[in-house]
Design a protein around this motif. Sequence first.
Motif, PDB file in Angstrom:
ATOM      1  N   HIS A   1       0.552  -1.243  -0.320  1.00  0.00           N
ATOM      2  CA  HIS A   1       0.017   0.258   0.205  1.00  0.00           C
ATOM      3  C   HIS A   1       1.318   1.403  -0.535  1.00  0.00           C
ATOM      4  O   HIS A   1       1.702   1.438   0.488  1.00  0.00           O
ATOM      5  CB  HIS A   1      -0.647   0.288   1.672  1.00  0.00           C
ATOM      6  CG  HIS A   1      -2.185  -0.673   0.672  1.00  0.00           C
ATOM      7  ND1 HIS A   1      -2.447  -2.083   1.816  1.00  0.00           N
ATOM      8  CD2 HIS A   1      -3.250  -0.773   0.142  1.00  0.00           C
ATOM      9  CE1 HIS A   1      -2.999  -3.200   1.264  1.00  0.00           C
ATOM     10  NE2 HIS A   1      -3.751  -2.008   0.340  1.00  0.00           N
ATOM     11  N   ALA A   2       0.281   2.265  -0.461  1.00  0.00           N
ATOM     12  CA  ALA A   2       0.581   3.448  -0.777  1.00  0.00           C
ATOM     13  C   ALA A   2       0.119   4.218   0.903  1.00  0.00           C
ATOM     14  O   ALA A   2       0.300   3.707   1.773  1.00  0.00           O
ATOM     15  CB  ALA A   2       0.861   4.505  -1.625  1.00  0.00           C
ATOM     16  N   TYR A   3       1.168   5.745   1.570  1.00  0.00           N
ATOM     17  CA  TYR A   3       1.064   6.119   2.285  1.00  0.00           C
ATOM     18  C   TYR A   3       1.127   6.014   3.597  1.00  0.00           C
ATOM     19  O   TYR A   3       0.603   6.075   4.593  1.00  0.00           O
ATOM     20  CB  TYR A   3      -0.967   6.720   2.779  1.00  0.00           C
ATOM     21  CG  TYR A   3      -1.254   7.423   0.475  1.00  0.00           C
ATOM     22  CD1 TYR A   3      -0.293   8.663   0.719  1.00  0.00           C
ATOM     23  CD2 TYR A   3      -1.461   6.100   0.571  1.00  0.00           C
ATOM     24  CE1 TYR A   3      -0.910   8.053  -0.630  1.00  0.00           C
ATOM     25  CE2 TYR A   3      -2.198   7.368  -0.651  1.00  0.00           C
ATOM     26  CZ  TYR A   3      -2.239   7.591  -1.903  1.00  0.00           C
ATOM     27  OH  TYR A   3      -2.616   9.037  -2.900  1.00  0.00           O
ATOM     28  N   HIS A   4       2.152   5.410   3.349  1.00  0.00           N
ATOM     29  CA  HIS A   4       3.150   4.563   5.296  1.00  0.00           C
ATOM     30  C   HIS A   4       4.057   4.593   5.468  1.00  0.00           C
ATOM     31  O   HIS A   4       4.750   3.812   5.537  1.00  0.00           O
ATOM     32  CB  HIS A   4       2.657   3.310   4.765  1.00  0.00           C
ATOM     33  CG  HIS A   4       2.639   2.545   6.276  1.00  0.00           C
ATOM     34  ND1 HIS A   4       2.172   2.470   7.268  1.00  0.00           N
ATOM     35  CD2 HIS A   4       4.032   0.935   6.762  1.00  0.00           C
ATOM     36  CE1 HIS A   4       2.895   2.146   8.074  1.00  0.00           C
ATOM     37  NE2 HIS A   4       3.084   0.971   7.894  1.00  0.00           N
ATOM     38  N   SER A   5       5.198   5.673   4.457  1.00  0.00           N
ATOM     39  CA  SER A   5       6.184   5.997   5.202  1.00  0.00           C
ATOM     40  C   SER A   5       6.462   7.199   5.296  1.00  0.00           C
ATOM     41  O   SER A   5       7.564   7.347   6.440  1.00  0.00           O
ATOM     42  CB  SER A   5       6.730   6.508   3.806  1.00  0.00           C
ATOM     43  OG  SER A   5       6.013   7.511   2.620  1.00  0.00           O
ATOM     44  N   HIS A   6       5.595   8.577   5.886  1.00  0.00           N
ATOM     45  CA  HIS A   6       5.815   9.026   6.849  1.00  0.00           C
ATOM     46  C   HIS A   6       4.805   9.859   6.483  1.00  0.00           C
ATOM     47  O   HIS A   6       3.490   9.757   5.866  1.00  0.00           O
ATOM     48  CB  HIS A   6       7.106  10.601   5.883  1.00  0.00           C
ATOM     49  CG  HIS A   6       6.222  10.944   3.942  1.00  0.00           C
ATOM     50  ND1 HIS A   6       6.286  12.266   4.121  1.00  0.00           N
ATOM     51  CD2 HIS A   6       6.318  10.437   3.547  1.00  0.00           C
ATOM     52  CE1 HIS A   6       5.478  11.827   2.794  1.00  0.00           C
ATOM     53  NE2 HIS A   6       6.202  11.459   2.115  1.00  0.00           N
ATOM     54  N   ILE A   7       4.294  10.850   7.847  1.00  0.00           N
ATOM     55  CA  ILE A   7       3.210  11.450   8.484  1.00  0.00           C
ATOM     56  C   ILE A   7       2.131  10.507   8.417  1.00  0.00           C
ATOM     57  O   ILE A   7       1.021  10.959   8.136  1.00  0.00           O
ATOM     58  CB  ILE A   7       2.338  12.536   6.790  1.00  0.00           C
ATOM     59  CG1 ILE A   7       3.108  13.510   6.207  1.00  0.00           C
ATOM     60  CG2 ILE A   7       1.720  13.130   8.008  1.00  0.00           C
ATOM     61  CD1 ILE A   7       3.125  14.202   5.318  1.00  0.00           C
ATOM     62  N   LEU A   8       2.975   9.949   9.727  1.00  0.00           N
ATOM     63  CA  LEU A   8       2.210   8.974  10.016  1.00  0.00           C
ATOM     64  C   LEU A   8       1.759   9.417  11.515  1.00  0.00           C
ATOM     65  O   LEU A   8       1.128   8.349  12.117  1.00  0.00           O
ATOM     66  CB  LEU A   8       3.507   7.715  10.472  1.00  0.00           C
ATOM     67  CG  LEU A   8       4.111   6.751   8.924  1.00  0.00           C
ATOM     68  CD1 LEU A   8       4.482   5.902   9.587  1.00  0.00           C
ATOM     69  CD2 LEU A   8       2.804   6.418   7.852  1.00  0.00           C
ATOM     70  N   THR A   9       1.758  10.820  11.877  1.00  0.00           N
ATOM     71  CA  THR A   9       1.287  10.630  13.080  1.00  0.00           C
ATOM     72  C   THR A   9      -0.322  11.119  13.126  1.00  0.00           C
ATOM     73  O   THR A   9      -0.710  11.166  14.364  1.00  0.00           O
ATOM     74  CB  THR A   9       2.113  12.320  13.501  1.00  0.00           C
ATOM     75  OG1 THR A   9       1.559  13.272  13.098  1.00  0.00           O
ATOM     76  CG2 THR A   9       3.361  11.987  13.924  1.00  0.00           C
ATOM     77  N   LYS A  10      -0.524  11.631  12.672  1.00  0.00           N
ATOM     78  CA  LYS A  10      -1.766  12.191  12.298  1.00  0.00           C
ATOM     79  C   LYS A  10      -2.896  11.042  11.587  1.00  0.00           C
ATOM     80  O   LYS A  10      -3.916  10.924  11.674  1.00  0.00           O
ATOM     81  CB  LYS A  10      -1.957  13.067  10.899  1.00  0.00           C
ATOM     82  CG  LYS A  10      -1.873  13.636   9.509  1.00  0.00           C
ATOM     83  CD  LYS A  10      -2.219  13.967   8.339  1.00  0.00           C
ATOM     84  CE  LYS A  10      -1.070  15.896   8.771  1.00  0.00           C
ATOM     85  NZ  LYS A  10      -1.211  16.387   7.883  1.00  0.00           N
ATOM     86  N   LYS A  11      -2.561   9.572  10.877  1.00  0.00           N
ATOM     87  CA  LYS A  11      -3.246   8.689  11.067  1.00  0.00           C
ATOM     88  C   LYS A  11      -3.108   7.666  12.057  1.00  0.00           C
ATOM     89  O   LYS A  11      -3.200   7.293  13.104  1.00  0.00           O
ATOM     90  CB  LYS A  11      -2.493   7.883   9.524  1.00  0.00           C
ATOM     91  CG  LYS A  11      -1.987   8.379   8.174  1.00  0.00           C
ATOM     92  CD  LYS A  11      -1.341   8.267   7.166  1.00  0.00           C
ATOM     93  CE  LYS A  11      -0.954   8.777   6.362  1.00  0.00           C
ATOM     94  NZ  LYS A  11       0.533   8.767   5.995  1.00  0.00           N
ATOM     95  N   THR A  12      -4.933   7.088  12.106  1.00  0.00           N
ATOM     96  CA  THR A  12      -4.532   6.477  12.874  1.00  0.00           C
ATOM     97  C   THR A  12      -3.938   4.896  12.803  1.00  0.00           C
ATOM     98  O   THR A  12      -3.219   4.508  12.410  1.00  0.00           O
ATOM     99  CB  THR A  12      -6.553   5.936  13.094  1.00  0.00           C
ATOM    100  OG1 THR A  12      -6.793   5.341  11.653  1.00  0.00           O
ATOM    101  CG2 THR A  12      -7.586   7.495  13.562  1.00  0.00           C
ATOM    102  N   LYS A  13      -3.860   4.162  14.284  1.00  0.00           N
ATOM    103  CA  LYS A  13      -3.734   3.101  13.980  1.00  0.00           C
ATOM    104  C   LYS A  13      -4.418   1.700  13.974  1.00  0.00           C
ATOM    105  O   LYS A  13      -3.571   1.430  12.474  1.00  0.00           O
ATOM    106  CB  LYS A  13      -3.576   2.386  15.457  1.00  0.00           C
ATOM    107  CG  LYS A  13      -2.541   3.102  16.608  1.00  0.00           C
ATOM    108  CD  LYS A  13      -2.952   2.152  18.240  1.00  0.00           C
ATOM    109  CE  LYS A  13      -2.206   3.637  19.625  1.00  0.00           C
ATOM    110  NZ  LYS A  13      -2.516   2.460  20.830  1.00  0.00           N
TER     111      LYS A  13
END
Length: 65
Positions: A26-38
Amino acid sequence: MPKVKTNSGAKKRFTFTGTGKIKRHHAYHSHILTKKTKKQKRNLDRQTLVDQSNMKQVRDLLCLR
């Protein structure tokens, strides 16, 4: 006529299942992870199959015809 080379970026990104389907990350799992839910991060970490609409493009990059 020269041999057709496999795209070296594609061969690092895709793997095959035992039945010949193509897996991807999947994409979107490399950075800016603090705003994403567990839950979102956990689901993005898993692999999934390449969609049928993109299968021809991926197979062309991997020189599978």
